[in-house]
Design a protein around this motif. Structure first.
Motif, PDB file in Angstrom:
ATOM      1  N   LEU A   1      -9.274   9.851  10.777  1.00 32.63           N
ATOM      2  CA  LEU A   1      -8.331   9.398   9.751  1.00 32.63           C
ATOM      3  C   LEU A   1      -7.563  10.559   9.152  1.00 32.63           C
TER       4      LEU A   1
ATOM      5  N   PRO B   1      -3.376   3.796   6.928  1.00 36.23           N
ATOM      6  CA  PRO B   1      -4.343   4.727   7.515  1.00 36.23           C
ATOM      7  C   PRO B   1      -3.959   5.050   8.956  1.00 36.23           C
TER       8      PRO B   1
ATOM      9  N   ARG C   1      -9.291  -0.078   0.092  1.00 33.71           N
ATOM     10  CA  ARG C   1     -10.562  -0.741  -0.206  1.00 33.71           C
ATOM     11  C   ARG C   1     -10.648  -1.121  -1.668  1.00 33.71           C
TER      12      ARG C   1
ATOM     13  N   THR D   1     -14.389   6.916  11.523  1.00 33.62           N
ATOM     14  CA  THR D   1     -13.144   7.156  10.790  1.00 33.62           C
ATOM     15  C   THR D   1     -12.807   8.643  10.726  1.00 33.62           C
TER      16      THR D   1
ATOM     17  N   LEU E   1      -9.455  -0.636  11.346  1.00 32.53           N
ATOM     18  CA  LEU E   1      -9.795  -0.569   9.922  1.00 32.53           C
ATOM     19  C   LEU E   1      -9.070  -1.667   9.155  1.00 32.53           C
ATOM     20  N   LEU E   2      -7.810  -1.833   9.484  1.00 31.90           N
ATOM     21  CA  LEU E   2      -7.023  -2.849   8.778  1.00 31.90           C
ATOM     22  C   LEU E   2      -7.566  -4.248   9.074  1.00 31.90           C
TER      23      LEU E   2
ATOM     24  N   THR F   1       0.845  -1.184   0.000  1.00 32.78           N
ATOM     25  CA  THR F   1       0.000   0.000   0.000  1.00 32.78           C
ATOM     26  C   THR F   1       0.886   1.242   0.000  1.00 32.78           C
TER      27      THR F   1
ATOM     28  N   SER G   1     -15.658  -1.509   6.914  1.00 38.79           N
ATOM     29  CA  SER G   1     -15.432  -0.876   8.197  1.00 38.79           C
ATOM     30  C   SER G   1     -16.618  -0.019   8.590  1.00 38.79           C
TER      31      SER G   1
ATOM     32  N   PHE H   1      -8.015  10.061   4.072  1.00 39.07           N
ATOM     33  CA  PHE H   1      -9.107   9.178   3.643  1.00 39.07           C
ATOM     34  C   PHE H   1      -8.760   8.433   2.370  1.00 39.07           C
TER      35      PHE H   1
ATOM     36  N   LEU I   1     -10.620  -4.706   7.041  1.00 40.52           N
ATOM     37  CA  LEU I   1     -10.240  -4.908   5.637  1.00 40.52           C
ATOM     38  C   LEU I   1      -9.694  -6.310   5.417  1.00 40.52           C
TER      39      LEU I   1
ATOM     40  N   LEU J   1      -7.433   4.937   2.852  1.00 37.18           N
ATOM     41  CA  LEU J   1      -8.414   3.895   3.116  1.00 37.18           C
ATOM     42  C   LEU J   1      -9.154   3.531   1.836  1.00 37.18           C
TER      43      LEU J   1
END
Ligand code: PRX
Length: 650
Positions: free
Chosen positions: A636, A608, A646, A633, A619-620, A604, A629, A639, A623, A642
């Motif tokens: 964050l 995040p 996704r 958020t 969140l991870l 990645t 999620s 964004f 995912l 994320l």
């Protein structure tokens, strides 16, 4: 740390399996009433209860006080002097147990050894005397890095006999991991083998030791067991063959009387932060705890053959392969290899051949067996089994039911035992003749143990509400410190909810007072029953030149319980491809051990993070689990990160 509200039990299990009256009639604790009375008595006057347990040990000098409690520092059986090896061996030599099998061992290639208590005593005395000759003294640390062979138990007991503190390192750990553990404990000696058998191949333990000890200045001598006959390099000044070392040494070595609180062993386990912690266990408290739990939870009978399948490198191997069974004078079975060597019925074949009565294994193994199919156990006569146990992670009701039906023939009770490296022995588990089972629940506390489910402020959670599992009173087997870092011991275990031992597990208690453990609430994952700090794997990943940042989370896995998902950002110009994925997995294998290799690696551009820079693991986790999620958020930082992750997920 996840918030309490994240801990939601998804289990809707309502079945209750009452105790079998025939089993109960012969059990040490025979009914729910008897258990409740014992439990009440043990918590109303814990001192009296544990003093009684302590009287079952053999002492050189009797203790003068059962407990000195200065939270979080406990001293159990104060003033007592004893030796663990004489409790596990010498005291049986004047009884009929002398000629009973202490260890029945089977190697993976099919070779076998049986050691009676007398024979084991001789081997331990001889090896202890030999260790003494090369300079092992009371208080020294000795690292043990061996396969599942009788010498592993002999080495542990020989150290205990001399008052040396052992640190067993699981044979699956890499040279680097071994090096760090040796250095942390400042071990002067290492005991290893030329190899061990695993799935038909040789595990090159000596090579790993050679690599490790290049950077361990404290190590003076390495003792090597000849197991596989594989050629290994022997350093003449440093290395000694076990068989040459003991040749001609008389089997005589008095057991050294040590203080009740003398450190019997250090065992490293993963934590949320920092390097692995050396969990320190005492002598008397630990032994009293494992002796009584082995007897009552596994409802040991003189004629039993008892088999705990754990490796000696984990706490289950310490407490329930070696010390607990031997302290009770039981017959403990040890198997060196893999469950599917040469075929997926190796366990069932062993049970049939030796007529094993009690089997103690892990949910991950049970789930693997269900995958391999019923035909493998069904080929064998498993009617000798009378009791089954599990440990290491929550067991899903399907696996529990399969275990009961296919392995236990609907006849054997199952004890789902909850405990940790830090607790030394079992804390929550049914007593099989007294506490009805509910699949997926570890049921009720062992006598003398006071667990509770609490909120963050330490107040008890309502019935069936999720919360933190804590232990409210000290118990003899509890860890005494983290080796070389008492502050960490205080912080991690005794400061989260002041005055209570913090387990790091989320749990709920139901309307019948049954505990349902739901897993870790911190960044510790449980892969195939092996505890791993995600932080350790992240450090391993980041130590690779191509990686700038990494976050590792657990995701549910049908077989392993949890699998490891890594999110990795790369240095500019690095090619994100499968070859690199493979290289990173190998790198983690080298840094920690093969069992820590991430199952998925996702590249990645960024991770995040909150505004304060904390990686948003929740969140991870969602995912990685393939869940959308739903959490908040708004903190964050970016964004787009994320959204990008996704997208990649799609
Ligand atoms: O999360 C709990 C889980 O395993 C953790 C302890 O891991 P370790 O120190 O490696 O020791 C494993 C063998 C004792 C606990 O914090 N755990 C262990 N037993 C159970 C369990 N979770 C649910 N049910 C169990 N019976």
């Amino acid at each position: 740390m996840a918030s309490v509200t994240d801990i939601e039990s998804v289990l809707k299990e309502k079945r209750v399996f009452p105790c079998d009256p025939a089993f109960a009639a012969r059990a040490h604790v025979k009914s729910a009433d008897e258990y409740e009375a014992l439990y009440r008595r043990s918590t109303e006057d814990p001192g009296a209860f544990w003093a009684e347990v302590g009287r079952e040990l053999s002492w050189f000098e009797e203790p003068i006080r059962t407990l000195e409690w200065n939270c979080p520092d406990a001293k159990w059986f104060v003033g007592g002097k004893l030796n663990v090896s004489s409790n596990c061996l010498d005291r049986h030599l004047t009884t009929v147990r002398r000629n009973q099998a202490a260890i029945i061992w089977e190697g993976e290639p099919g070779d076998t050894r049986v050691l009676t208590y007398q024979m084991l005593h001789s081997e331990v005395c001889r090896f202890a005397a030999a260790l003494k000759r090369i300079g092992v003294h009371k208080g020294d640390r000795v690292a043990i890095y061996l396969p599942m062979i009788p010498e592993a138990a002999i080495a542990m007991l020989a150290c205990a006999r001399l008052g040396a503190t052992h640190s067993v390192v699981f044979g699956g750990f890499s040279a680097e991991a071994l090096r760090d553990r040796i250095n942390d404990a400042q071990a002067r000696f290492v005991i290893t083998a030329d190899g061990g058998w695993r799935r038909g191949a040789v595990v090159a333990l000596k090579d790993a030791v050679d690599e490790a000890v290049e950077e361990t200045p404290s190590v003076e001598r390495v003792v090597v067991v000849k197991r596989t006959g594989t050629p290994v390099k022997m350093n003449r000044r440093r290395d000694l063959w076990w068989d040459e070392l003991v040749a001609g040494v008389p089997a005589a070595c008095e057991a050294e009387p040590v203080d009740s609180e003398h450190p019997l062993f250090i065992l490293y386990t993963s934590g949320t932060t920092g390097k692995p912690k050396g969990v320190v266990h005492s002598t008397a408290g630990y032994l009293a705890h494992v002796q009584v739990t082995t007897k009552l939870v596994f409802d040991l009978k003189d004629e039993d053959i008892y088999w705990c399948t754990a490796d000696i490198g984990w706490v289950t191997g310490h407490s329930y392969v070696v010390y607990g069974p031997l302290a009770n004078g039981a017959t403990t079975l040890m198997y060196e290899g893999a469950p599917n060597q040469p075929q997926p019925d190796r366990f069932w074949e062993i049970i049939e051949r030796y007529k094993v009565n009690v089997l103690y294994t892990a949910p991950t193994a049970i789930r693997t067996f269900t995958r391999w199919g019923d035909e493998w156990p069904q080929k064998h006569d498993l009617s000798s089994l009378r009791l089954l146990g599990t440990v290491g992670e929550p067991i899903n009701p399907e696996a529990w039911t399969w275990y009961r039906r296919v392995i236990g023939g609907n006849r054997c009770p199952i004890v789902d035992t909850w405990w940790q490296t830090e607790t030394g022995g079992i804390l929550i588990s049914p007593l099989p003749g007294a506490v009805p089972a509910k699949p997926g629940s570890c049921t009720k506390p062992f006598p003398g143990i006071v667990p509770e489910v609490v909120n963050r402020d330490g107040k008890p959670a309502a019935t069936n509400d999720g919360g933190y599992l804590v232990i409210k009173q000290p118990w003899p087997g509890m860890l005494r410190t983290v080796w070389g870092d008492h502050a960490r011991f205080v912080k991690e275990y005794w400061s989260q909810v002041p005055g209570m031992y913090f387990t790091g597990d989320g749990a709920r208690r139901d309307e019948d007072g049954y505990f349902w453990v739901m897993g870790r609430i911190d960044d510790v994952v449980n892969v195939s029953g092996h505890r791993l700090g995600t932080m350790e794997i992240e450090s391993a990943l980041v130590s690779h030149a191509c990686v700038t940042e990494a976050a590792v989370v657990g995701r549910p896995d049908e077989i392993k319980g949890e699998a490891l998902a890594a999110f990795v950002t790369l240095a500019a110009g690095t090619r994100a491809d499968d070859a690199l994925r493979k290289e990173l997995r190998e790198h983690v294998g080298k840094e920690i051990g093969a069992f820590a290799k991430p199952d998925d690696i996702r590249f990645t551009e960024a991770l995040p993070k909150t505004r304060s820079g904390k990686i948003m693991r929740r969140l991870l986790r969602d995912l990685a689990a393939g869940k959308e999620s739903v959490g908040d958020t708004t903190t964050l930082e970016d964004f787009s990160v994320l959204a990008k992750l996704r997208e990649e997920d799609e």
